[in-house]
Each structure stands twice: as structure tokens, then as C-alpha cells.
Design a protein around this motif. Structure first.
Motif, PDB file in Angstrom:
ATOM      1  N   PRO A 174       0.807  -1.232   0.000  1.00 55.89           N
ATOM      2  CA  PRO A 174       0.000   0.000   0.000  1.00 55.89           C
ATOM      3  C   PRO A 174       0.830   1.267   0.000  1.00 55.89           C
ATOM      4  CG  PRO A 174      -0.022  -1.067   2.158  1.00 55.89           C
ATOM      5  CD  PRO A 174       0.613  -2.020   1.208  1.00 55.89           C
ATOM      6  N   PHE A 175       2.123   1.163   0.333  1.00 55.18           N
ATOM      7  CA  PHE A 175       2.971   2.346   0.379  1.00 55.18           C
ATOM      8  C   PHE A 175       3.906   2.458  -0.819  1.00 55.18           C
ATOM      9  CE2 PHE A 175       2.094   1.213   4.830  1.00 55.18           C
ATOM     10  CZ  PHE A 175       1.404   2.352   5.195  1.00 55.18           C
ATOM     11  N   ALA A 176       3.729   1.582  -1.784  1.00 56.53           N
ATOM     12  CA  ALA A 176       4.626   1.619  -2.951  1.00 56.53           C
ATOM     13  C   ALA A 176       3.852   1.225  -4.194  1.00 56.53           C
ATOM     14  CB  ALA A 176       5.792   0.660  -2.743  1.00 56.53           C
ATOM     15  N   ASP A 177       4.134   1.915  -5.288  1.00 58.78           N
ATOM     16  CA  ASP A 177       3.473   1.526  -6.530  1.00 58.78           C
ATOM     17  C   ASP A 177       4.173   0.302  -7.117  1.00 58.78           C
ATOM     18  OD1 ASP A 177       5.775   2.386  -7.913  1.00 58.78           O
ATOM     19  OD2 ASP A 177       4.948   4.387  -8.244  1.00 58.78           O
ATOM     20  N   ALA A 178       3.570  -0.301  -8.116  1.00 62.09           N
ATOM     21  CA  ALA A 178       4.092  -1.550  -8.683  1.00 62.09           C
ATOM     22  C   ALA A 178       5.499  -1.365  -9.238  1.00 62.09           C
ATOM     23  CB  ALA A 178       3.148  -2.052  -9.766  1.00 62.09           C
ATOM     24  N   GLU A 179       5.763  -0.190  -9.800  1.00 61.12           N
ATOM     25  CA  GLU A 179       7.070   0.045 -10.407  1.00 61.12           C
ATOM     26  C   GLU A 179       8.155   0.083  -9.340  1.00 61.12           C
ATOM     27  OE1 GLU A 179       6.784  -0.167 -13.583  1.00 61.12           O
ATOM     28  OE2 GLU A 179       8.952  -0.188 -13.802  1.00 61.12           O
ATOM     29  N   ILE A 238      14.564  -3.822   4.450  1.00 56.57           N
ATOM     30  CA  ILE A 238      14.900  -2.523   3.874  1.00 56.57           C
ATOM     31  C   ILE A 238      13.794  -1.550   4.238  1.00 56.57           C
ATOM     32  CG2 ILE A 238      15.326  -1.237   1.751  1.00 56.57           C
ATOM     33  CD1 ILE A 238      16.210  -3.800   0.446  1.00 56.57           C
ATOM     34  N   GLU A 239      14.151  -0.374   4.734  1.00 61.91           N
ATOM     35  CA  GLU A 239      13.147   0.619   5.134  1.00 61.91           C
ATOM     36  C   GLU A 239      13.462   1.989   4.555  1.00 61.91           C
ATOM     37  OE1 GLU A 239      11.097  -0.447   9.243  1.00 61.91           O
ATOM     38  OE2 GLU A 239      13.205   0.048   9.505  1.00 61.91           O
ATOM     39  N   PHE A 240      12.430   2.627   4.026  1.00 58.79           N
ATOM     40  CA  PHE A 240      12.451   4.039   3.664  1.00 58.79           C
ATOM     41  C   PHE A 240      11.289   4.699   4.400  1.00 58.79           C
ATOM     42  CE2 PHE A 240      14.606   1.828   0.275  1.00 58.79           C
ATOM     43  CZ  PHE A 240      15.680   2.651  -0.034  1.00 58.79           C
ATOM     44  N   ASP A 241      11.108   5.985   4.195  1.00 61.88           N
ATOM     45  CA  ASP A 241      10.060   6.692   4.933  1.00 61.88           C
ATOM     46  C   ASP A 241       8.684   6.081   4.706  1.00 61.88           C
ATOM     47  OD1 ASP A 241      11.860   8.432   6.029  1.00 61.88           O
ATOM     48  OD2 ASP A 241      11.557  10.007   4.535  1.00 61.88           O
ATOM     49  N   THR A 242       8.385   5.710   3.474  1.00 59.61           N
ATOM     50  CA  THR A 242       7.040   5.218   3.150  1.00 59.61           C
ATOM     51  C   THR A 242       7.060   3.840   2.500  1.00 59.61           C
ATOM     52  OG1 THR A 242       7.096   6.356   1.016  1.00 59.61           O
ATOM     53  CG2 THR A 242       6.127   7.553   2.885  1.00 59.61           C
ATOM     54  N   TYR A 243       8.122   3.091   2.719  1.00 59.97           N
ATOM     55  CA  TYR A 243       8.239   1.795   2.056  1.00 59.97           C
ATOM     56  C   TYR A 243       9.116   0.872   2.884  1.00 59.97           C
ATOM     57  CZ  TYR A 243       9.556  -1.750  -1.372  1.00 59.97           C
ATOM     58  OH  TYR A 243       9.769  -2.942  -2.021  1.00 59.97           O
ATOM     59  N   SER A 244       8.737  -0.409   2.933  1.00 60.03           N
ATOM     60  CA  SER A 244       9.595  -1.403   3.578  1.00 60.03           C
ATOM     61  C   SER A 244       9.491  -2.709   2.819  1.00 60.03           C
ATOM     62  CB  SER A 244       9.191  -1.612   5.044  1.00 60.03           C
ATOM     63  OG  SER A 244       7.923  -2.217   5.130  1.00 60.03           O
ATOM     64  N   LYS A 245      10.517  -3.509   2.906  1.00 61.11           N
ATOM     65  CA  LYS A 245      10.564  -4.791   2.221  1.00 61.11           C
ATOM     66  C   LYS A 245      11.407  -5.739   3.044  1.00 61.11           C
ATOM     67  CE  LYS A 245      11.940  -6.922  -2.178  1.00 61.11           C
ATOM     68  NZ  LYS A 245      12.369  -6.685  -3.568  1.00 61.11           N
ATOM     69  N   THR A 246      10.970  -6.999   3.145  1.00 53.78           N
ATOM     70  CA  THR A 246      11.718  -8.015   3.861  1.00 53.78           C
ATOM     71  C   THR A 246      12.061  -9.160   2.924  1.00 53.78           C
ATOM     72  OG1 THR A 246       9.700  -9.143   4.559  1.00 53.78           O
ATOM     73  CG2 THR A 246      10.600  -7.469   6.049  1.00 53.78           C
ATOM     74  N   GLY A 247      13.070  -9.919   3.287  1.00 51.48           N
ATOM     75  CA  GLY A 247      13.458 -11.065   2.484  1.00 51.48           C
ATOM     76  C   GLY A 247      14.544 -11.854   3.185  1.00 51.48           C
ATOM     77  N   LYS A 248      15.113 -12.805   2.451  1.00 51.29           N
ATOM     78  CA  LYS A 248      16.198 -13.630   2.971  1.00 51.29           C
ATOM     79  C   LYS A 248      17.366 -13.599   2.020  1.00 51.29           C
ATOM     80  CE  LYS A 248      13.580 -16.817   5.817  1.00 51.29           C
ATOM     81  NZ  LYS A 248      13.339 -18.228   6.168  1.00 51.29           N
ATOM     82  N   ILE A 249      18.555 -13.725   2.584  1.00 46.32           N
ATOM     83  CA  ILE A 249      19.772 -13.763   1.782  1.00 46.32           C
ATOM     84  C   ILE A 249      20.627 -14.922   2.284  1.00 46.32           C
ATOM     85  CG2 ILE A 249      21.181 -12.223   3.230  1.00 46.32           C
ATOM     86  CD1 ILE A 249      21.015 -11.804  -0.528  1.00 46.32           C
ATOM     87  N   VAL A 250      21.270 -15.632   1.377  1.00 41.96           N
ATOM     88  CA  VAL A 250      22.147 -16.744   1.741  1.00 41.96           C
ATOM     89  C   VAL A 250      23.591 -16.304   1.545  1.00 41.96           C
ATOM     90  CG1 VAL A 250      22.875 -19.094   1.192  1.00 41.96           C
ATOM     91  CG2 VAL A 250      20.444 -18.496   1.161  1.00 41.96           C
ATOM     92  N   LYS A 251      24.370 -16.363   2.613  1.00 44.22           N
ATOM     93  CA  LYS A 251      25.798 -16.065   2.561  1.00 44.22           C
ATOM     94  C   LYS A 251      26.547 -17.389   2.415  1.00 44.22           C
ATOM     95  CE  LYS A 251      29.896 -14.175   3.259  1.00 44.22           C
ATOM     96  NZ  LYS A 251      30.381 -14.012   4.636  1.00 44.22           N
ATOM     97  N   LEU A 252      27.293 -17.539   1.310  1.00 48.59           N
ATOM     98  CA  LEU A 252      28.023 -18.782   1.041  1.00 48.59           C
ATOM     99  C   LEU A 252      29.342 -18.826   1.805  1.00 48.59           C
ATOM    100  CD1 LEU A 252      27.446 -19.014  -2.804  1.00 48.59           C
ATOM    101  CD2 LEU A 252      26.180 -20.167  -0.995  1.00 48.59           C
TER     102      LEU A 252
END
Length: 544
Positions: free
Chosen positions: A460-465, A530-544
């Protein structure tokens, strides 16, 4: 004393004559820039586009093995070349100990690793792997077909896969490579007629027989394919009936040999070059070799110790989703997952019953280095399948929970074609019923693919692009990640958490396309936000 010495001398001589499996690694490749300038000499257009869509660059691993090196090794006395790998820049060879050891004198050879770990010296100590098939499966004739899906109803609806099918997400446009033991009857049996009529079997190869006849070998692969692509009205519907399939034989049923791992990696490389999206493999390697000197132990299940797990990690890094059965050793004295189910980059799948309880034979985690394994679960007991004669049968094993899941991966990826392979895996984990509290028996649990669709509703805080442009890559990574986002987004930060939720790294005031070093982190899987003023995103990363 003299007699005893003579016996010892004889045993030593016999050992020197014994044929050993080994990998010989090279220290360079020729004409690198020429290949980078002409990528279609290495990969198909579809493979290149898969890379481009996920911001994955060509690299050294994509360059073919130098032909002159292969020729010189082949001409070495007492050496037989069994397989090659561009990803590893290596050959799988057989020969007696002295002949193999002599290859280290070649200027372009960096090291030789014996499959028998006892033969490796301090200059060649990389762990190697052994081969073991899934345990024998229980098979019975299936009858009393009453449902729209036939008796395959439960194995699909447990995952809410029927919801995706109702939305017309049936795997169309996605290619699944099956790496298995054989596919007899796929070219003739009725449950595969729909695939044949729609030209959905697009190729394959028999690496064991070195031939294009992949409608041969053991029927195990036929069963596996039926769980994804099989179709018989009111009897059996696979989880991805409209996907396309490549069929690869890498398992040699006449023996258990380390070369099967090398065949597997060759097949994964071919899948990559053809532009495959998903690899499914029901093969597992831990113990039970024809030659017990090649056996592995649980201590080898560290994510990248074995040749096959290294290959599976590379396959994942090329932008494919690699789905691997966890194994059927849950009731054995060594109940843990084998390779490549332990690999960092794969989605390993355990088995549950029709009532969602863990099947007791399903191999357990964690990996030896403590990561959650298996990753997810699907029905693997009394699964409905088709055999090489077209009969609808029932069989049990993670051999079938894995491909049932792989078919659903194709469907969800069809629904979100712009997602990366890692984002698709994250979707599946986040939709699973034990995501908040994973454990060593169920992993993250049973995915809900209806919920997975909902997870990907627009933020809701970010457009599709914006959503499409925010990315953390590469994944997996050996040293660092890049973080890209629109330049209009300011004052961003990224925080990395351990698998138990402890903050381990934070970077503030991000700029677009910034590189963030992960050198301070140990190998493993990390959460990020990842957080910005009006946007956040979560995920996972694998460190080899």
C-alpha cells in the motif's frame, strides 16, 4: 615377519592398481572475453533472458572447460574421463591412485580431489560425496476415483494448489527439468498424452548412457513426472499440467558411484543453458555406496562440502529454483538429510501424510551447520501417480513430495513472472504454516499457495514500479550484496538478522546501487529488512 611383510606388500600393490574416482580441477579457462562477447555460444537466448530478468551477470563459471585441457587429461596413461563441469572447471575421472596423482604435475591443474577422502592429502582436502538412491517406495494399484482431481485431490488441495489452477496458473510458460533415474513409458502411456499432444516434453538427455534416449532406465522418473505433468480425467492431475519438461537421466541403477553426482551437475548445467526455470531432483546422497570408502557422513552436510551440493548452489545462483527431496531416512540410525538437500540454495522438501502429519520416513534436519532443513513439506505418503504402463498407482516417498512442490513452484512463478527465483522461494516459505517457528522435522511447514498469492498483493505504500525496482542481489552471495532502488527514494536503511532474529548488521543512508559487504557474517541464511520513509521490504539472503 617376512611372510607378513609380503602380505602387506601385496595389499599395497592391489590398492595402487584399484580404480579410483576423483575430480581434477583446472586453474584457468581460455578465450574468456570471447565468450563474454558472444554469450549465445554458451547459453540459449531464453537462458540469457532469465539472467537479465534477475540482474544476474555472466561470470567465469559460465565459460566452458578448455578443450585442450580435456584432451591432455584424456591422453594421460591410465585415465578415463567420465564427466566434465564448466561451473567447477573440473573433470570427473577414474584411474589408479598413481595415474590420478600424476595429473597434479600438469601446469593447468590446480588440485585433484579423490572421492575416497582417505586418499586426499593436505593439498587436496575438499570433501567429496557419495551416492545413495531414495529408499524403495511402496506401490499399490489405485481405485475408487470420485473427485474432480481423482484421488490426487488431497495432494493438491493440501497446498491450496487448486486455487492457483482455478486462476489458470497451471505452469504454462515455465520449464521444469527433472533429474532422475529414467522415464520409460512417457512416450507411450496415456497419462502423458496431454504433454505429448501439446509438445510439452521439449527435450532431455541420458547422461549415464551418453545418448538421447531418455525414455529408458528406471521407472522412478516416470512416477515423478506424473506427479507434476500427469493427466487422466477424474483420476490424476499433476500440480503443473501445462508446464514444459526436460528429462535428464543421471542415476545409474547398476551401481552406486560418485560419478552420478557429476552427471547431476552436468544435467544442471544443461538445464541452465536451455533456459530452464525449475530443477526437480529426487536423488539423495549420504551413505550406502557400492564402495563404502565413498560414503558420506552427517558432518559433510554443511551446504557446500559435496560436489553435488556445490553444483546445486551454482544452479540456484543462475536464477533457477532447485527443488530437492529431503530423503527417506527418517527411520534409519542416521535420519538426517543428504546432499544436495543440504545445499544453501535449494528448496528441500520433506513428506507428510494425507492428514498433514510428518511421514516417519521423511529425513530430518538441521543441516550439520545448524540451518533449518527440510525447508518445506508436501504430501509424500500414498501419493497418486501414474506408472510406465498408464496405470494409476499409489506410492510413498519424499521422491514425490518434492516434485509435487516443484509443480506448484511453476504455477506461482507463472502468476508472478517478474519475481526472481529467490523471491519465489521467499514467497513459499512465508506462506508456510510454521514460518514463525520452524523446526528440524517440518522446516517452515506446509505452504499455502493461496496465501502466497495474497502475500504478493501490491504494497500500500509503494506503486508496482517501485516494488519491481527494489532489489537485493546476488543471492546466494559469497561476499557482498548490491541494493538497487529508485533514486527518488531517500534515507534508506537495511538491517540483517540471524535465523533466530538477532540483529547482526545494519547500514544506514543507503544510496541506489550501493554495495554492502557481508564479509563479517558467517555462512548461513539471514533475514533482511529494507526501510524508507514510506516503504519497507523483507526477504532472505544466503551467505556462502
Amino acid at each position: 615377519m617376512n611372510r607378513l611383510f609380503s602380505i602387506l606388500l601385496l595389499l599395497t600393490s592391489l590398492s595402487a592398481l584399484c580404480q579410483e574416482d576423483a575430480w581434477v580441477y583446472f586453474n584457468a579457462k581460455s578465450n574468456e572475453q570471447g565468450y563474454y562477447n558472444a554469450p549465445l555460444t554458451m547459453l540459449s537466448q531464453r537462458a540469457i533472458e532469465r539472467r537479465q530478468n534477475q540482474n544476474i551477470s555472466l561470470d567465469f563459471k559460465d565459460i566452458p572447460v578448455t578443450p585442450a585441457y580435456i584432451t591432455q587429461v584424456k591422453s594421460s596413461p591410465g585415465i578415463t574421463v567420465m564427466a566434465k563441469s564448466k561451473w567447477m572447471n573440473a573433470l570427473h575421472i577414474q584411474g589408479n591412485f598413481a595415474a590420478v596423482k600424476a595429473l597434479t604435475s600438469l601446469s593447468f591443474v590446480s588440485k585433484v580431489i579423490f572421492a575416497n577422502k582417505a586418499l586426499n592429502t593436505s593439498t587436496a582436502t575438499t570433501k567429496t560425496a557419495k551416492t545413495v538412491k531414495q529408499k524403495s517406495i511402496e506401490v499399490s494399484t489405485q481405485s475408487n476415483i470420485n473427485f474432480a482431481y481423482g484421488n490426487s485431490d488431497n495432494q493438491i488441495k493440501m497446498l491450496n494448489g487448486d486455487y492457483l489452477h482455478q486462476q489458470n496458473y497451471t505452469g504454462n510458460g515455465k520449464i521444469i527439468a527433472i533429474i532422475d533415474a529414467g522415464f520409460p513409458g512417457v512416450n507411450t502411456a496415456q497419462p502423458f498424452k496431454r504433454l505429448r499432444d501439446n509438445n510439452k516434453i521439449i527435450g532431455g538427455y541420458n547422461f549415464v548412457g551418453r545418448s538421447t534416449n531418455f525414455y529408458a532406465g528406471d521407472h522412478h522418473g516416470t512416477y515423478v513426472l506424473s506427479s507434476m505433468g500427469g493427466y487422466k480425467e477424474n483420476a490424476l492431475v499433476g500440480t503443473a499440467p501445462d508446464a514444459s519438461y526436460c528429462l535428464f537421466i543421471t542415476e545409474d541403477n547398476s551401481q552406486e558411484s560418485p560419478v552420478e553426482q557429476s552427471y547431476w551437475v552436468e544435467a544442471a548445467e544443461m538445464a541452465d543453458s536451455l533456459g530452464v526455470d525449475i530443477i526437480n531432483s529426487s536423488l539423495g546422497y549420504l551413505n550406502g555406496h557400492t564402495n563404502p570408502n565413498y560414503d558420506l557422513t552427517y558432518a559433510d552436510m554443511t551446504g557446500d562440502a559435496t560436489f553435488i551440493s556445490k553444483g546445486a548452489n551454482v544452479a540456484s545462483s543462475r536464477g533457477m529454483v532447485v527443488v530437492v527431496s529431503a530423503g527417506n531416512e527418517g527411520n534409519e540410525s542416521e535420519p538426517h538429510i543428504g546432499a544436495p538437500a543440504d545445499a544453501f540454495g535449494v528448496l528441500s522438501v520433506g513428506a507428510v501424510t494425507a492428514s498433514r502429519a510428518r511421514a516417519t520416513f521423511s529425513s530430518i534436519g538441521p543441516s550439520f551447520d545448524g540451518r533449518i532443513k527440510p525447508d518445506v513439506m508436501a504430501q509424500g505418503q500414498a501419493d497418486v501417480l501414474a506408472d510406465e504402463f498408464g496405470n494409476i498407482i499409489s506410492a510413498s516417498g519424499t521422491s514425490f513430495s518434492g516434485p509435487i512442490m516443484a509443480g506448484m513452484v511453476a504455477c506461482i512463478w507463472q502468476a508472478f513472472p517478474n519475481k526472481t527465483s529467490q523471491q519465489i522461494k521467499d514467497l513459499i516459505l512465508q506462506s508456510s504454516d510454521k514460518f514463525a517457528s520452524p523446526n528440524s522435522e517440518y522446516g517452515y511447514g506446509i505452504p499455502n499457495f493461496n496465501l502466497a498469492l495474497g502475500i504478493q498483493l501490491p504494497d500500500p505504500f509503494a506503486d508496482a514500479e517501485t516494488e519491481k525496482e527494489v532489489a537485493v542481489y546476488p543471492n546466494p552471495t559469497a561476499s557482498s550484496v548490491r541494493i538497487s532502488f529508485p533514486e527518488s527514494m531517500k534515507a534508506g536503511s537495511i538491517i540483517f538478522y540471524s535465523s533466530v532474529g538477532a540483529k547482526v548488521l545494519e547500514k544506514d543512508n543507503l544510496v541506489s546501487d550501493q554495495s554492502v559487504s557481508l564479509e563479517s557474517l558467517a555462512a548461513g541464511t539471514y533475514l533482511y529488512k529494507i526501510e524508507f520513509d514510506t516503504y519497507s521490504k523483507t526477504g532472505k539472503i544466503v551467505k556462502l
